[in-house]
Scaffold this motif. Sequence first.
Motif, PDB file in Angstrom:
ATOM      1  N   ARG A  44       0.831  -1.209   0.000  1.00  0.00           N
ATOM      2  CA  ARG A  44       0.000   0.000   0.000  1.00  0.00           C
ATOM      3  C   ARG A  44       0.860   1.251   0.000  1.00  0.00           C
ATOM      4  O   ARG A  44       0.562   2.234  -0.674  1.00  0.00           O
ATOM      5  CB  ARG A  44      -0.935   0.011   1.214  1.00  0.00           C
ATOM      6  CG  ARG A  44      -2.017  -1.047   1.140  1.00  0.00           C
ATOM      7  CD  ARG A  44      -2.833  -1.092   2.412  1.00  0.00           C
ATOM      8  NE  ARG A  44      -3.868  -0.082   2.452  1.00  0.00           N
ATOM      9  CZ  ARG A  44      -5.064  -0.216   1.896  1.00  0.00           C
ATOM     10  NH1 ARG A  44      -5.356  -1.327   1.260  1.00  0.00           N
ATOM     11  NH2 ARG A  44      -5.951   0.736   1.965  1.00  0.00           N
ATOM     12  N   GLY A  74       1.287   4.463  -2.763  1.00  0.00           N
ATOM     13  CA  GLY A  74       0.817   5.774  -2.321  1.00  0.00           C
ATOM     14  C   GLY A  74      -0.531   5.749  -1.635  1.00  0.00           C
ATOM     15  O   GLY A  74      -1.086   6.798  -1.329  1.00  0.00           O
ATOM     16  N   VAL A  75      -1.068   4.553  -1.385  1.00  0.00           N
ATOM     17  CA  VAL A  75      -2.357   4.480  -0.709  1.00  0.00           C
ATOM     18  C   VAL A  75      -2.196   4.886   0.755  1.00  0.00           C
ATOM     19  O   VAL A  75      -3.039   5.547   1.327  1.00  0.00           O
ATOM     20  CB  VAL A  75      -2.954   3.065  -0.809  1.00  0.00           C
ATOM     21  CG1 VAL A  75      -4.258   2.968  -0.066  1.00  0.00           C
ATOM     22  CG2 VAL A  75      -3.140   2.694  -2.263  1.00  0.00           C
ATOM     23  N   THR A 108       0.135  10.207  -3.165  1.00  0.00           N
ATOM     24  CA  THR A 108      -1.212   9.665  -3.249  1.00  0.00           C
ATOM     25  C   THR A 108      -1.294   8.703  -4.428  1.00  0.00           C
ATOM     26  O   THR A 108      -0.446   8.728  -5.310  1.00  0.00           O
ATOM     27  CB  THR A 108      -2.214  10.795  -3.491  1.00  0.00           C
ATOM     28  OG1 THR A 108      -1.830  11.456  -4.698  1.00  0.00           O
ATOM     29  CG2 THR A 108      -2.218  11.785  -2.352  1.00  0.00           C
ATOM     30  N   PRO A 109      -2.334   7.865  -4.481  1.00  0.00           N
ATOM     31  CA  PRO A 109      -2.502   6.972  -5.618  1.00  0.00           C
ATOM     32  C   PRO A 109      -2.617   7.753  -6.924  1.00  0.00           C
ATOM     33  O   PRO A 109      -2.189   7.283  -7.985  1.00  0.00           O
ATOM     34  CB  PRO A 109      -3.814   6.247  -5.322  1.00  0.00           C
ATOM     35  CG  PRO A 109      -4.040   6.385  -3.883  1.00  0.00           C
ATOM     36  CD  PRO A 109      -3.384   7.657  -3.468  1.00  0.00           C
ATOM     37  N   ASP A 110      -3.207   8.944  -6.831  1.00  0.00           N
ATOM     38  CA  ASP A 110      -3.335   9.824  -7.978  1.00  0.00           C
ATOM     39  C   ASP A 110      -1.953  10.123  -8.560  1.00  0.00           C
ATOM     40  O   ASP A 110      -1.703   9.998  -9.761  1.00  0.00           O
ATOM     41  CB  ASP A 110      -4.059  11.082  -7.478  1.00  0.00           C
ATOM     42  CG  ASP A 110      -4.015  12.238  -8.441  1.00  0.00           C
ATOM     43  OD1 ASP A 110      -4.092  11.974  -9.650  1.00  0.00           O
ATOM     44  OD2 ASP A 110      -3.920  13.381  -7.970  1.00  0.00           O
ATOM     45  N   LEU A 147      -0.366   6.946  -9.999  1.00  0.00           N
ATOM     46  CA  LEU A 147      -0.942   6.616 -11.302  1.00  0.00           C
ATOM     47  C   LEU A 147      -0.300   7.452 -12.402  1.00  0.00           C
ATOM     48  O   LEU A 147       0.056   6.944 -13.459  1.00  0.00           O
ATOM     49  CB  LEU A 147      -2.460   6.836 -11.274  1.00  0.00           C
ATOM     50  CG  LEU A 147      -3.202   6.700 -12.606  1.00  0.00           C
ATOM     51  CD1 LEU A 147      -3.103   5.282 -13.140  1.00  0.00           C
ATOM     52  CD2 LEU A 147      -4.672   7.091 -12.458  1.00  0.00           C
ATOM     53  N   TYR A 205      -2.260   0.145  -8.177  1.00  0.00           N
ATOM     54  CA  TYR A 205      -2.409  -0.766  -7.048  1.00  0.00           C
ATOM     55  C   TYR A 205      -3.736  -1.511  -7.130  1.00  0.00           C
ATOM     56  O   TYR A 205      -4.777  -0.906  -7.389  1.00  0.00           O
ATOM     57  CB  TYR A 205      -2.353   0.048  -5.751  1.00  0.00           C
ATOM     58  CG  TYR A 205      -2.714  -0.716  -4.494  1.00  0.00           C
ATOM     59  CD1 TYR A 205      -1.827  -1.630  -3.945  1.00  0.00           C
ATOM     60  CD2 TYR A 205      -3.932  -0.513  -3.858  1.00  0.00           C
ATOM     61  CE1 TYR A 205      -2.154  -2.324  -2.788  1.00  0.00           C
ATOM     62  CE2 TYR A 205      -4.267  -1.205  -2.701  1.00  0.00           C
ATOM     63  CZ  TYR A 205      -3.370  -2.106  -2.173  1.00  0.00           C
ATOM     64  OH  TYR A 205      -3.692  -2.785  -1.035  1.00  0.00           O
ATOM     65  N   THR A 238      -6.251  -3.739  -4.879  1.00  0.00           N
ATOM     66  CA  THR A 238      -6.483  -3.997  -3.458  1.00  0.00           C
ATOM     67  C   THR A 238      -6.836  -5.451  -3.186  1.00  0.00           C
ATOM     68  O   THR A 238      -7.300  -6.162  -4.073  1.00  0.00           O
ATOM     69  CB  THR A 238      -7.618  -3.107  -2.949  1.00  0.00           C
ATOM     70  OG1 THR A 238      -7.921  -3.462  -1.608  1.00  0.00           O
ATOM     71  CG2 THR A 238      -8.865  -3.285  -3.797  1.00  0.00           C
ATOM     72  N   ASN A 250     -14.749  -3.440  -0.264  1.00  0.00           N
ATOM     73  CA  ASN A 250     -14.716  -2.091   0.294  1.00  0.00           C
ATOM     74  C   ASN A 250     -13.873  -1.115  -0.501  1.00  0.00           C
ATOM     75  O   ASN A 250     -14.093   0.083  -0.430  1.00  0.00           O
ATOM     76  CB  ASN A 250     -14.204  -2.135   1.732  1.00  0.00           C
ATOM     77  CG  ASN A 250     -15.147  -2.881   2.626  1.00  0.00           C
ATOM     78  OD1 ASN A 250     -16.353  -2.664   2.578  1.00  0.00           O
ATOM     79  ND2 ASN A 250     -14.623  -3.796   3.407  1.00  0.00           N
ATOM     80  N   GLU A 251     -12.885  -1.618  -1.226  1.00  0.00           N
ATOM     81  CA  GLU A 251     -11.979  -0.684  -1.882  1.00  0.00           C
ATOM     82  C   GLU A 251     -11.850  -0.915  -3.375  1.00  0.00           C
ATOM     83  O   GLU A 251     -11.096  -0.215  -4.030  1.00  0.00           O
ATOM     84  CB  GLU A 251     -10.567  -0.808  -1.289  1.00  0.00           C
ATOM     85  CG  GLU A 251     -10.478  -0.544   0.165  1.00  0.00           C
ATOM     86  CD  GLU A 251      -9.039  -0.644   0.646  1.00  0.00           C
ATOM     87  OE1 GLU A 251      -8.771  -0.148   1.731  1.00  0.00           O
ATOM     88  OE2 GLU A 251      -8.186  -1.213  -0.075  1.00  0.00           O
ATOM     89  N   GLY A 252     -12.555  -1.922  -3.881  1.00  0.00           N
ATOM     90  CA  GLY A 252     -12.338  -2.259  -5.280  1.00  0.00           C
ATOM     91  C   GLY A 252     -13.461  -1.812  -6.189  1.00  0.00           C
ATOM     92  O   GLY A 252     -13.275  -0.977  -7.061  1.00  0.00           O
ATOM     93  N   CYS A 300      -9.957   4.316 -14.225  1.00  0.00           N
ATOM     94  CA  CYS A 300      -8.651   4.966 -14.117  1.00  0.00           C
ATOM     95  C   CYS A 300      -8.314   5.777 -15.360  1.00  0.00           C
ATOM     96  O   CYS A 300      -7.336   6.514 -15.360  1.00  0.00           O
ATOM     97  CB  CYS A 300      -7.547   3.930 -13.907  1.00  0.00           C
ATOM     98  SG  CYS A 300      -7.520   3.232 -12.266  1.00  0.00           S
ATOM     99  N   ARG A 357      -9.108  -2.823 -15.105  1.00  0.00           N
ATOM    100  CA  ARG A 357      -9.068  -1.381 -14.844  1.00  0.00           C
ATOM    101  C   ARG A 357      -7.610  -0.923 -14.718  1.00  0.00           C
ATOM    102  O   ARG A 357      -7.221   0.100 -15.262  1.00  0.00           O
ATOM    103  CB  ARG A 357      -9.817  -1.070 -13.551  1.00  0.00           C
ATOM    104  CG  ARG A 357      -9.851   0.403 -13.205  1.00  0.00           C
ATOM    105  CD  ARG A 357     -10.245   0.612 -11.753  1.00  0.00           C
ATOM    106  NE  ARG A 357     -11.556   0.050 -11.463  1.00  0.00           N
ATOM    107  CZ  ARG A 357     -12.001  -0.190 -10.230  1.00  0.00           C
ATOM    108  NH1 ARG A 357     -11.250   0.094  -9.184  1.00  0.00           N
ATOM    109  NH2 ARG A 357     -13.185  -0.708 -10.047  1.00  0.00           N
TER     110      ARG A 357
END
Lengths: 321, 519
Positions: free
Chosen positions: B318, B322-323, B342-344, B347, B353, B355, B360-362, B376, B431
């Motif tokens: 993670r 950057g999560v 950050t994930p941004d 990317l 990443y 998960t 909950n996060e996908g 994305c 994705r």
Amino acid sequence: MRLRSFLVLAMTDFMVWVLLAILMVAGYIVEPRFITIDNLLNIISHTTPLAIMVFGLALLLMIGRIDLSMESTYALGPIVANLLVMTWFPSLPDFFALPVCILIGICVGYFNGYLSVKLGVSDFLVGLAMLLFVRGVVKYLIPEGLYGIPDSFCYLGSERLLDGRFPVTIIVLAVVFTAFYLITRKRPFGRRLLATGSNREAAFISGINTNRVQMTAFVVAGAMASFAGMISAGRQLSCTNGMGEDYIMTVLASVVLGGVVMTGGRGTIIGALGGALVLQTLENVLTLSDVNPFLQDAVFGFILLSAIVFHGVRTRQASRY
Amino acid sequence: MEPESENGPGGRESLRIRGISKRYPGVTALDGVDLVLRKGEIHGLVGKNGAGKSTVVKILYGVTNTDAGNIEINGADGPVEVRMADYNPIRAREMGVYMVPQEPVFALDLTIEENFFMANPLMKGFLTMDREEMRDRTVRCLRDFELDFSPNLKIRDVPMEDRHLLYTALVVDLYPSRIVLLDEVTSALRKNKCDILFAYLNRVKKDKAIALITHRVKEVIEFCDLVTVFRNGRRVVTDSVANMDEGKLANLIVGENVEIPKFAEASYIDLSADPKPMLSARGLSCAPFFSDISFALHEGEILGVTGLVESGAPQLLRCLAGVEELKGGSVSFKGKTLPAATPDFALRNGIVYGTNDRLNEGNFPELSVMDNINACVWSRLAVPPFGFLSRSREEESYREAVSSFNLKSHSPRSNILSLSGGNQQKAILTRLIATGASIFILDEPTKGIDVGTVYEILRYLRQKIISKNCGIIVNLSSIEEMLLVCDRVLTIVDGRMAGEFHRSEFSEDAIFRSIQGFV
């Protein structure tokens, strides 16, 4: 099975338009003059401030947020802008009031967004507190009311073209609607908005700048609130310190009626417009048909409740996997 | 005829299961398993992921039903055969079978005492609660676990680790439990807390039968009386721990050394040729999860990073994406040094990443399959002059994903939740792949999906990487899957790098031992 899913779709996605059609027919039965060009233009023109608020709030609901203080911003924007050019700095040119009005909405929206998104305070409570605070400021600023506001400020709300038959507000509504429609439906922003509302965690991990998306929605909602206030003040050629009081409930009702789900991730701008039109038409029809005004709220409530129940049915089906 | 007689190492038999089988579509989770739990014993249940140990416990607690076999529970008045048809957790509790789940379930805003007596407050007369007695018993539990809390402390203010201990206390001491099933309770505990837990269990075991699922071999050797090893849904052996040592137990868990699996049509990279590193990490740390981890990822390499759940490996992934924020160390990639971001940001620099928490996060549950796949890359699907999304491009991206990954979806507009779990997972992977990123960080991409899809996904990773010349960092909970797909495996133990294995040195046994922290 196919028929059933079609009916569910008709009752939910198109429900607001079905309702609108029913109201039109009802209006015609009650009073044939209801279906005249003038009256219909009038209804749309009356819907404009409501619809503009509704678009702003719809963005927030799509990301699962809310800003109750929009109804107070609706008053604060035009009042401060007009006080500025009329009393505080009379030397300023009148048209300054327009950008200032929008700017005030932007500032309030940014502030609310900052507290809710960046500091993580409950957006509902921030909105509630700001609703009171801003209303208090408004009442302090103009205990009486504000009359004789500049013509330039009233232009969008009150001007009529074609021998006074065609209100400019309709053009305003068309332009704002088109902008919102294109941005939410065609631009990537709209998808990011729904993705953020659907699952903020997943959106963040997928590289969507969820903070920026949310801040944008708050700022736009604030700007739309004060812009709607400008239109409304322009139509009445005045501002009162009570303008917009209790308005947020009507706005929220319209958005929900239009199929925007309060938990986020689902909703369209067309639906929201439909919601606003339904409530405005309903009011018009009820007035024409001499229904006891005290009963009008009950009818609003009943229609809203039915809408929510239908949506509830659909949401439950979608989540059973 | 029965595998164990009445006079085993422990006391009276509390529970006996005979010939239990459980099949899921495509998998045999349990195949004719017998097991006996006795009073006075701590019985360790071990095995790889999917070996069947969790299924046994779920069946005993009535969460899952069986296809064949029966359970006999020794109650107050002799052995009773359980009627499997109406066996459920409520019946299980009536018969004294209790489970301590992996995650303790407490009402966070109530105090410890209130939580302990939430369901059955002790009464003194009809309207008054016996506060003194409840307080005394709570204090006793706290003392048993050497916890220095007031009974009036809210659970919210109790550290996570201690909540596990409290829940164990609740189940073992306050509920009328005769058989206690502990489901990986120790995985969240540090060594000193583990010692406390087992000291407690050893004190209370004289009137209880205790079964413990764990992934830690050392713990079994040190604290359990008896151990049962599961492999591929069968019970391999049940033996007294006195007859075991760490190495022997590890061998039993892993099984015979078989040939290292390999995809015939895929090629693995040759690390001895010293390929160019594309990403190098130095001294990464993020307290309290991991510290001082350094490694490099090469072009075209699939790097496995693995460890026990609590090892810090998931957090490492993670942080890389950057999560979560790194607290120390640096990552250099394409000649640039990436700050904790950050994930941004990741990317935009070509790092994505996947998960391990799809629910909950996908997924975006309200959105369509197509929107889920394109989430994305929306900005790339927009066309000038107004930057509007092009429907044909969106659909093209969807069709490409569907055909290249064999994703089974009814239509681009169907809701993502209408897909099967495996296909939802594929949608998330597509994705990521659609971004054209050069580094994929995947945490358990094969979690919770059927075997066929697992191999499809692994094969896809192995082939995709060759055609795209990128790097993958992956954590898989099954070592076999790692061996199949990785070029190199790093193991993490207690937040530190423990071992590095190149493909030429791959052995399930060695990696298993490394994960367990054997030297």
